[in-house]
Design a protein around this motif. Structure first.
Motif, PDB file in Angstrom:
ATOM      1  N   LEU A   1     -74.834  -8.571   4.114  1.00 46.96           N
ATOM      2  CA  LEU A   1     -73.792  -9.547   4.792  1.00 46.96           C
ATOM      3  C   LEU A   1     -74.050 -10.926   4.241  1.00 46.96           C
ATOM      4  O   LEU A   1     -73.147 -11.823   4.165  1.00 46.96           O
ATOM      5  CB  LEU A   1     -74.319  -9.742   6.206  1.00 46.96           C
ATOM      6  CG  LEU A   1     -73.762  -8.755   7.281  1.00 46.96           C
ATOM      7  CD1 LEU A   1     -74.284  -8.814   8.673  1.00 46.96           C
ATOM      8  CD2 LEU A   1     -72.333  -8.738   7.309  1.00 46.96           C
TER       9      LEU A   1
ATOM     10  N   PHE B   1     -66.379  -8.375   9.822  1.00 48.48           N
ATOM     11  CA  PHE B   1     -66.677  -9.662   9.435  1.00 48.48           C
ATOM     12  C   PHE B   1     -65.778 -10.306   8.268  1.00 48.48           C
ATOM     13  O   PHE B   1     -65.408 -11.247   8.272  1.00 48.48           O
ATOM     14  CB  PHE B   1     -68.151 -10.050   8.636  1.00 48.48           C
ATOM     15  CG  PHE B   1     -69.209 -10.106   9.718  1.00 48.48           C
ATOM     16  CD1 PHE B   1     -69.731 -11.185   9.953  1.00 48.48           C
ATOM     17  CD2 PHE B   1     -69.909  -8.829   9.931  1.00 48.48           C
ATOM     18  CE1 PHE B   1     -70.697 -11.289  11.041  1.00 48.48           C
ATOM     19  CE2 PHE B   1     -70.842  -8.977  11.088  1.00 48.48           C
ATOM     20  CZ  PHE B   1     -71.368 -10.098  11.523  1.00 48.48           C
TER      21      PHE B   1
ATOM     22  N   CYS C   1     -75.381 -14.032  10.975  1.00 52.03           N
ATOM     23  CA  CYS C   1     -75.659 -12.629  11.207  1.00 52.03           C
ATOM     24  C   CYS C   1     -76.573 -12.014  10.213  1.00 52.03           C
ATOM     25  O   CYS C   1     -77.333 -10.911  10.476  1.00 52.03           O
ATOM     26  CB  CYS C   1     -74.512 -11.991  11.503  1.00 52.03           C
ATOM     27  SG  CYS C   1     -73.577 -12.472  13.045  1.00 52.03           S
TER      28      CYS C   1
ATOM     29  N   SER D   1     -66.299 -18.661   9.291  1.00 55.44           N
ATOM     30  CA  SER D   1     -66.457 -17.314   8.956  1.00 55.44           C
ATOM     31  C   SER D   1     -67.829 -17.169   7.978  1.00 55.44           C
ATOM     32  O   SER D   1     -68.558 -16.432   8.194  1.00 55.44           O
ATOM     33  CB  SER D   1     -65.241 -16.742   7.754  1.00 55.44           C
ATOM     34  OG  SER D   1     -64.243 -16.845   8.795  1.00 55.44           O
ATOM     35  N   THR D   2     -68.008 -18.134   7.094  1.00 58.85           N
ATOM     36  CA  THR D   2     -69.138 -18.128   6.250  1.00 58.85           C
ATOM     37  C   THR D   2     -70.409 -18.359   7.075  1.00 58.85           C
ATOM     38  O   THR D   2     -71.355 -17.566   6.708  1.00 58.85           O
ATOM     39  CB  THR D   2     -68.906 -19.023   5.039  1.00 58.85           C
ATOM     40  OG1 THR D   2     -67.641 -18.918   4.276  1.00 58.85           O
ATOM     41  CG2 THR D   2     -70.246 -19.071   4.166  1.00 58.85           C
TER      42      THR D   2
ATOM     43  N   GLY E   1     -71.136 -13.266   2.681  1.00 60.52           N
ATOM     44  CA  GLY E   1     -70.952 -14.482   3.074  1.00 60.52           C
ATOM     45  C   GLY E   1     -70.922 -15.525   1.831  1.00 60.52           C
ATOM     46  O   GLY E   1     -70.052 -16.480   1.833  1.00 60.52           O
TER      47      GLY E   1
ATOM     48  N   THR F   1     -71.174 -15.361   9.293  1.00 60.80           N
ATOM     49  CA  THR F   1     -71.758 -14.181   8.386  1.00 60.80           C
ATOM     50  C   THR F   1     -73.237 -14.316   7.984  1.00 60.80           C
ATOM     51  O   THR F   1     -73.986 -13.482   7.914  1.00 60.80           O
ATOM     52  CB  THR F   1     -70.685 -13.863   7.120  1.00 60.80           C
ATOM     53  OG1 THR F   1     -69.339 -13.885   7.660  1.00 60.80           O
ATOM     54  CG2 THR F   1     -71.074 -12.671   6.591  1.00 60.80           C
TER      55      THR F   1
END
Length: 486
Positions: free
Chosen positions: A15, A84, A50, A43-44, A19, A47
């Motif tokens: 992830l 993602f 997480c 989103s970056t 990212g 990600t």
């Protein structure tokens, strides 16, 4: 049982990689100053957060990756990357529901190339690049890419991961160390992509288009920045270049390495799989060329170019197009459908049944006919002079059976849902072979998939996943024995 702490640790690292790729797209959005920058930024961040959470959950994990863990890891990785990867579409409002966003992203990572977007040209540059980037990363394998750059991450389990994610029944290595093999393969893949970028640019594409078309061509994916795919440019030169690089991407990368870097071209020419690949391309091209000249009134050059482009695009499961095959004679649909089923070489970026399995099937059938006349004869199946173990032949039979059954079962469900027979069969075949376009009149190469019911899109997404991971790696998770302690 599954070693979940180790799975969390590896997923966390993956992830973080995802990212980084999203952050790169954020930079592209900033460069063009378009409205998707906030979507990529959020989103970056999500990600990365997480990724760190998963890393924390697996902080005390050991590096003992079992075969059971590897199958779970590979399937879970492709699923979570699609989850993602769909965030920029949803956060930016470019796709309004989870089903369509997941379908689009799964289609990208599996290099299928089917899209629910009726018009992609209105999308911002960064989002267009993200679509093709998902295909470029997914082409040789997400985890396989990680083995190349982070060989210590999966430790001694790298061979098991390679077995779970690689394509084809016979897998060869260039080097005793799998991480070195992975680096060589990715180097060849990158060099092929760079050569394709330069070729497209010199043929008249701008920088952005040449990069995107090169990535989707060498990934044999099919996502394009224009609705008309390569036909947008009306350039025979670009079409011939696309044919060349799709064909090269359909060759086993190990054989390509030996031919290009070790100058062992004779090994490639003598290879049984490569010979079948070339024969099928030539035979199908000549047949379709004749049909286009006799039925559609095409001139010799246009018929040859259109036929060769579509044949190479379908057998390499790329899905790019330079003509509308839905307007061709119906017999060409059968030919292209067979090419979708067969696919190109194992160890390449393509999907489908694979030519190596085709060679094995032909030799098994030949031996069976010989045994009718000579019941006591011992007739081993040999590929390139090497005998094939009986276990691999049993696996071939199982793979063929389940591959065919999944197509028939999925097509039946689609017919019940109201989709016509031609489309139902070709949609199922297209998804499980990771091709993208179908050949019917409702969903053709110049139309999107948005009209399908949502539950059919989820079935198609599942077919894309099992097709990319060659079915067994995914379906084993649904067996009772997989979850037993021993």
């Amino acid at each position: 049982m599954v070693n979940f702490p180790l799975i969390y640790k590896i997923i966390g690292s993956l992830l973080l990689l995802l990212g980084t790729l999203l952050a790169f797209c954020t930079g592209i959005s900033f460069y063009y100053m378009e409205d998707d920058m906030m979507a990529f930024l959020l989103s970056t961040l999500l990600t990365f957060c997480c990724g760190f959470i998963f890393k924390f959950m697996g902080r005390n994990a050991n590096n003992n990756l079992s075969r059971r863990d590897s199958y779970f890891l590979v399937t879970f990785t492709w699923t979570i990357f699609s989850v993602f990867g769909m965030l920029p579409f949803l956060i930016g409002g470019y796709i309004n529901n989870v089903t369509d966003a997941f379908f689009e992203t799964m289609s990208g990572f599996t290099t299928t190339g089917a899209t629910i977007m009726d018009d992609v040209e209105w999308l911002p540059h960064a989002l267009l690049f993200w679509r093709t980037q998902t295909q470029w990363i997914g082409a040789l394998g997400i985890v396989f890419f990680t083995i190349a750059i982070l060989p210590s991450m999966v430790g001694s389990g790298s061979v098991k991961v390679f077995a779970a994610e690689a394509t084809g029944p016979i897998r060869s290595k260039m080097h005793p160390r799998l991480s070195t093999t992975a680096k060589w393969i990715w180097s060849i893949y990158s060099a092929l992509t760079i050569a394709c970028v330069i070729s497209f640019y010199m043929a008249g594409m701008n920088v952005f288009d040449s990069i995107n078309y090169a990535m989707t061509t060498t990934a044999t994916g099919g996502f394009a920045p224009h609705n008309d795919s390569t036909a947008f440019f009306h350039s025979p030169t670009i079409e011939y270049l696309a044919i060349l690089f799709m064909f090269l991407a359909g060759i086993n990368f190990t054989m390509l390495y030996l031919a290009v870097f070790r100058l062992k071209i004779s090994n490639l020419i003598k290879n049984s799989e490569f010979k079948l690949f070339v024969f099928v391309v030539c035979a199908a091209t000549v047949w379709i060329m004749y049909l286009l000249m006799s039925h559609n009134g095409y001139g010799p050059e246009r018929a040859f170019r259109s036929a060769l482009f579509q044949v190479v695009s379908f057998i390499t499961t790329t899905g790019l197009f330079n003509d509308d095959a839905a307007l061709w004679p119906h017999i060409t649909w059968v030919i292209l459908g067979c090419l979708m089923f067969l696919g190109a070489c194992s160890g390449s970026t393509t999907g489908g049944f694979k030519c190596i399995r085709g060679v094995m099937t032909v030799k098994v059938l030949r031996n069976e006919f010989h045994k009718l006349l000579h019941p006591n004869a011992v007739l081993p199946v040999k590929i390139n002079g090497q005998p094939v173990a009986q276990q691999k032949l049993n696996t071939l039979l199982a793979f063929f059976a389940i591959f065919t059954l999944m197509i028939l079962l999925s097509a039946t469900i689609m017919i019940v849902a109201g989709i016509d027979n031609t489309n139902a069969i070709t949609i199922a075949l297209s998804c499980i072979s990771n091709v993208g376009p179908t050949l019917g009149t409702q969903i053709g190469p110049e139309m999107a998939w948005s009209q399908l019911p949502d539950y059919i899109k989820w079935i198609c997404s599942f077919l894309m996943l099992v097709g990319r991971l060659e079915i067994m790696s995914v379906l084993v998770l649904f067996t009772r024995g997989f979850w037993k302690d021993n």
